[in-house]
Design an enzyme around this catalytic site. Sequence first.
Site, PDB file in Angstrom:
ATOM      1  N   ASP A 139       0.850  -1.195   0.000  1.00 31.40           N
ATOM      2  CA  ASP A 139       0.000   0.000   0.000  1.00 31.40           C
ATOM      3  C   ASP A 139       0.886   1.246   0.000  1.00 31.40           C
ATOM      4  O   ASP A 139       2.029   1.202   0.459  1.00 31.40           O
ATOM      5  CB  ASP A 139      -0.873   0.048   1.278  1.00 31.40           C
ATOM      6  CG  ASP A 139      -2.048  -0.918   1.199  1.00 31.40           C
ATOM      7  OD1 ASP A 139      -2.415  -1.369   0.098  1.00 31.40           O
ATOM      8  OD2 ASP A 139      -2.615  -1.200   2.272  1.00 31.40           O
ATOM      9  N   ARG A 165      -1.334  -0.648  -8.544  1.00 33.52           N
ATOM     10  CA  ARG A 165      -2.682  -0.173  -8.204  1.00 33.52           C
ATOM     11  C   ARG A 165      -2.666   1.346  -8.321  1.00 33.52           C
ATOM     12  O   ARG A 165      -1.754   2.002  -7.800  1.00 33.52           O
ATOM     13  CB  ARG A 165      -3.044  -0.562  -6.774  1.00 33.52           C
ATOM     14  CG  ARG A 165      -4.360   0.072  -6.308  1.00 33.52           C
ATOM     15  CD  ARG A 165      -4.542  -0.001  -4.778  1.00 33.52           C
ATOM     16  NE  ARG A 165      -4.601  -1.349  -4.291  1.00 33.52           N
ATOM     17  CZ  ARG A 165      -4.255  -1.705  -3.045  1.00 33.52           C
ATOM     18  NH1 ARG A 165      -3.784  -0.801  -2.186  1.00 33.52           N
ATOM     19  NH2 ARG A 165      -4.327  -2.961  -2.656  1.00 33.52           N
TER      20      ARG A 165
HETATM   21  P1  FDA Z   1     -14.402   9.397  -4.323  1.00 36.92           P
HETATM   22  O1  FDA Z   1     -13.873   9.574  -2.947  1.00 36.92           O
HETATM   23  O2  FDA Z   1     -14.728  10.585  -5.125  1.00 36.92           O
HETATM   24  O3  FDA Z   1     -15.647   8.434  -4.218  1.00 36.92           O
HETATM   25  C1  FDA Z   1     -16.492   8.170  -5.320  1.00 36.92           C
HETATM   26  C2  FDA Z   1     -17.844   7.748  -4.770  1.00 36.92           C
HETATM   27  O4  FDA Z   1     -17.699   6.484  -4.073  1.00 36.92           O
HETATM   28  C3  FDA Z   1     -18.415   8.688  -3.715  1.00 36.92           C
HETATM   29  O5  FDA Z   1     -19.122   9.752  -4.290  1.00 36.92           O
HETATM   30  C4  FDA Z   1     -19.292   7.755  -2.915  1.00 36.92           C
HETATM   31  O6  FDA Z   1     -20.517   7.547  -3.603  1.00 36.92           O
HETATM   32  C5  FDA Z   1     -18.503   6.468  -2.917  1.00 36.92           C
HETATM   33  N1  FDA Z   1     -17.655   6.345  -1.733  1.00 36.92           N
HETATM   34  C6  FDA Z   1     -16.327   6.536  -1.674  1.00 36.92           C
HETATM   35  N2  FDA Z   1     -15.872   6.285  -0.428  1.00 36.92           N
HETATM   36  C7  FDA Z   1     -16.942   5.937   0.295  1.00 36.92           C
HETATM   37  C8  FDA Z   1     -17.114   5.518   1.664  1.00 36.92           C
HETATM   38  N3  FDA Z   1     -16.092   5.428   2.519  1.00 36.92           N
HETATM   39  N4  FDA Z   1     -18.370   5.199   2.083  1.00 36.92           N
HETATM   40  C9  FDA Z   1     -19.411   5.271   1.229  1.00 36.92           C
HETATM   41  N5  FDA Z   1     -19.314   5.649  -0.068  1.00 36.92           N
HETATM   42  C10 FDA Z   1     -18.090   5.958  -0.521  1.00 36.92           C
HETATM   43  N6  FDA Z   1      -5.295   5.349  -0.778  1.00 36.92           N
HETATM   44  C11 FDA Z   1      -3.980   5.541  -0.509  1.00 36.92           C
HETATM   45  O7  FDA Z   1      -3.575   6.678  -0.255  1.00 36.92           O
HETATM   46  N7  FDA Z   1      -3.112   4.484  -0.521  1.00 36.92           N
HETATM   47  C12 FDA Z   1      -3.513   3.218  -0.824  1.00 36.92           C
HETATM   48  O8  FDA Z   1      -2.693   2.297  -0.843  1.00 36.92           O
HETATM   49  C13 FDA Z   1      -4.890   3.006  -1.135  1.00 36.92           C
HETATM   50  N8  FDA Z   1      -5.357   1.766  -1.419  1.00 36.92           N
HETATM   51  C14 FDA Z   1      -6.656   1.625  -1.879  1.00 36.92           C
HETATM   52  C15 FDA Z   1      -7.106   0.370  -2.308  1.00 36.92           C
HETATM   53  C16 FDA Z   1      -8.366   0.249  -2.859  1.00 36.92           C
HETATM   54  C17 FDA Z   1      -8.817  -1.089  -3.345  1.00 36.92           C
HETATM   55  C18 FDA Z   1      -9.226   1.398  -2.967  1.00 36.92           C
HETATM   56  C19 FDA Z   1     -10.570   1.304  -3.621  1.00 36.92           C
HETATM   57  C20 FDA Z   1      -8.808   2.602  -2.479  1.00 36.92           C
HETATM   58  C21 FDA Z   1      -7.533   2.729  -1.912  1.00 36.92           C
HETATM   59  N9  FDA Z   1      -7.101   3.951  -1.402  1.00 36.92           N
HETATM   60  C22 FDA Z   1      -5.766   4.103  -1.091  1.00 36.92           C
HETATM   61  C23 FDA Z   1      -8.069   5.014  -1.106  1.00 36.92           C
HETATM   62  C24 FDA Z   1      -8.202   5.965  -2.257  1.00 36.92           C
HETATM   63  O9  FDA Z   1      -7.040   6.741  -2.379  1.00 36.92           O
HETATM   64  C25 FDA Z   1      -9.417   6.901  -2.076  1.00 36.92           C
HETATM   65  O10 FDA Z   1      -9.268   7.635  -0.917  1.00 36.92           O
HETATM   66  C26 FDA Z   1     -10.746   6.183  -2.019  1.00 36.92           C
HETATM   67  O11 FDA Z   1     -10.789   5.124  -2.924  1.00 36.92           O
HETATM   68  C27 FDA Z   1     -11.881   7.133  -2.414  1.00 36.92           C
HETATM   69  O12 FDA Z   1     -11.663   7.610  -3.705  1.00 36.92           O
HETATM   70  P2  FDA Z   1     -12.575   7.238  -4.959  1.00 36.92           P
HETATM   71  O13 FDA Z   1     -11.652   7.054  -6.117  1.00 36.92           O
HETATM   72  O14 FDA Z   1     -13.417   6.074  -4.659  1.00 36.92           O
HETATM   73  O15 FDA Z   1     -13.385   8.553  -5.242  1.00 36.92           O
END
Ligand code: FDA
Length: 299
Positions: free
Chosen positions: A125, A175
């Site tokens: 990560d 990733r």
């Molecule tokens: P965004 O935050 O804009 O979310 C898009 C939509 O998804 C939201 O509008 C909502 O509908 C839904 N959503 C998102 N989060 C939600 C929640 N907690 N509860 C309910 N609904 C929610 N970061 C990092 O810094 N280092 C890492 O190693 C990783 N590893 C990682 C692995 C995986 C498999 C994922 C999916 C994410 C990570 N992350 C991470 C976290 C990543 O950086 C980010 O903070 C989150 O994925 C949220 O970003 P989105 O791209 O989903 O967009």
Amino acid sequence: MKAVNALVVRALPLVPKGIVKRIAHRYVAGETLEQALATVARLNAEHCMATLDVLGEDVTRRDETDETVEEYRRALAAIALRGLDSNVSVKLTALGLKLDPVQCRRQFARIVEGARAHGNFVRIDMEDSSVTEETIRIFLESRERYEKVGLVLQAYLKRSLEDAHRATRVRANVRVCKGIYVELPEIAYQDRQEIRDSYAALVELLLGEGCYVGIATHDETLVERALATISRLSLPREAYEFQMLLGVAGDLRRRLVADGHRLRVYVPYGESWHAYSVRRLKENPAIAGHVLKGIFARQ
Ligand code: FDA
């Protein structure tokens, strides 16, 4: 409602742990390996792969890292024994990266050895920017010894495009995520659209250079942009996977699986669930409602 959410986010550290646990339980598989394995088995039955994360980060004592290493080795052995479709994700600060990078390397190598024994894969990560460079170095060193090790790049970091070029040189398994830590504008995009554009550019570069990419997002716009890139490059399903967090965006996840895409769910478990749960709650657009429900349900 946005203003109420912002207020609740700021007040989260004051919310009693019992309430956080109740409202955040959907993000965490449980405190034990057995609970995590049951979650993985359920996800596999829904045609999703998994990655197990033993919760814990930023340890303050070196001896804490031994238990984390042993837990990962137990998890890797149990995944193999039960024939589950899961790899593992590791935070290097849980192995003491900020305390002693040499010992951290030794501890990570023990996890990698556990993975090698079962032919499994280990993802590192990515954490806050103070450890980005060291994390990439440890990835590159480990990758020389064992191929099934992967990296994470964060779209909000301005340096990530350059790091993606470094990753393409070893055809890394990467990733891509937006990034979760609070970073300064000097080094990180703050604007939502800039982060999205950076994300899409990273995915395009890595896929175009033949890297296997974990497209980790719940953002439908980014999923669509990634699908357009995949289609333009005529890539097979084996060239990439989508990744989502446990308890988030179930509908989007099911849609992608129904369309035949590979999809992996990040399954965190362990006793140190609090910091991770608070981070997830802060990202939940419906957080105010959940916290209020949690408080009322207690009374
Ligand atoms: P965004 O935050 O804009 O979310 C898009 C939509 O998804 C939201 O509008 C909502 O509908 C839904 N959503 C998102 N989060 C939600 C929640 N907690 N509860 C309910 N609904 C929610 N970061 C990092 O810094 N280092 C890492 O190693 C990783 N590893 C990682 C692995 C995986 C498999 C994922 C999916 C994410 C990570 N992350 C991470 C976290 C990543 O950086 C980010 O903070 C989150 O994925 C949220 O970003 P989105 O791209 O989903 O967009």
